[in-house]
Design an enzyme around this catalytic site. Sequence first.
Site, PDB file in Angstrom:
ATOM      1  N   ASP A  66       0.858  -1.186   0.000  1.00  0.00           N
ATOM      2  CA  ASP A  66       0.000   0.000   0.000  1.00  0.00           C
ATOM      3  C   ASP A  66       0.899   1.242   0.000  1.00  0.00           C
ATOM      4  O   ASP A  66       2.092   1.160   0.338  1.00  0.00           O
ATOM      5  CB  ASP A  66      -0.896  -0.034   1.235  1.00  0.00           C
ATOM      6  CG  ASP A  66      -1.738   1.232   1.385  1.00  0.00           C
ATOM      7  OD1 ASP A  66      -2.393   1.620   0.394  1.00  0.00           O
ATOM      8  OD2 ASP A  66      -1.716   1.833   2.468  1.00  0.00           O
ATOM      9  N   ASP A  68      -0.361   5.166   0.802  1.00  0.00           N
ATOM     10  CA  ASP A  68      -0.671   6.201   1.793  1.00  0.00           C
ATOM     11  C   ASP A  68      -0.775   5.647   3.204  1.00  0.00           C
ATOM     12  O   ASP A  68      -1.501   4.683   3.466  1.00  0.00           O
ATOM     13  CB  ASP A  68      -1.979   6.904   1.423  1.00  0.00           C
ATOM     14  CG  ASP A  68      -1.833   7.756   0.178  1.00  0.00           C
ATOM     15  OD1 ASP A  68      -1.145   8.783   0.239  1.00  0.00           O
ATOM     16  OD2 ASP A  68      -2.388   7.370  -0.865  1.00  0.00           O
TER      17      ASP A  68
END
Length: 242
Positions: A66, A68
């Site tokens: 991932d 953010d």
Amino acid sequence: MIKYFVMGLRGFFLLAAKIWSFVCYCFKRQARTVIQHQTVRYEVIQLSPLSKHRLSMLKRKTLVLDLDETLIHSHHDGVLKPTVKPGTPPDFVLKVNIDRHPVRFFVHKRPHVDYFLEIVSQWYDLVVFTASMEIYGAAVADKLDNNKGILRRRYYRQHCHLAEGSYTKDLCDICSDLSSIFILDNSPVAYRNYQDNAIPIRSWFSDPTDTALLCLLPMLDALRFCNDVRSVLSRNLHLHRT
């Protein structure tokens, strides 16, 4: 006359003591900053012939990352209350057009992320999977990749599934063999259908002393030797609940 002289001398020493305390504070703070940002290395030990043979018998695994609050944190022009302390310089600034409007994103890299990517790219095939829009996610991934070619495979918001108002990530869209794929993500909702294939990590915003990525390296080093990642990661279910 002597009284005023003594009072002035006392005031001078009090002022000098305060100045000295402030200088010591600044020195300690600067020293702490230098220590925190010293180059950290994870000792990658050369594999024994037996370990090399073991790896040769296993399929190379895929690590899904991932962006953010996992590898980076960013805020844009329109944020009223940025989560980063005012005056903290970003690692890089992105200028993208969203709905024909130019937007600037100020991106901060999680501590040690560059070194983390350098090491784990030797062990796994890396895939970026973010719920962000492609125009933003691709630009962030380009910066993190830095022309090394380690983040070539990427998935964005359009590849997510919208369920109950949240974006979820389907690991089967990346690899049908769930024994050899797992995801590193700060949001349990994103991988709620694949908890046995996930490593939770706390969300990061601005803490310069964070070492979460470094702390994962020993486990990631060992995980590549197992037949099925789920046999290990399924034991982390209590972490997903917290």
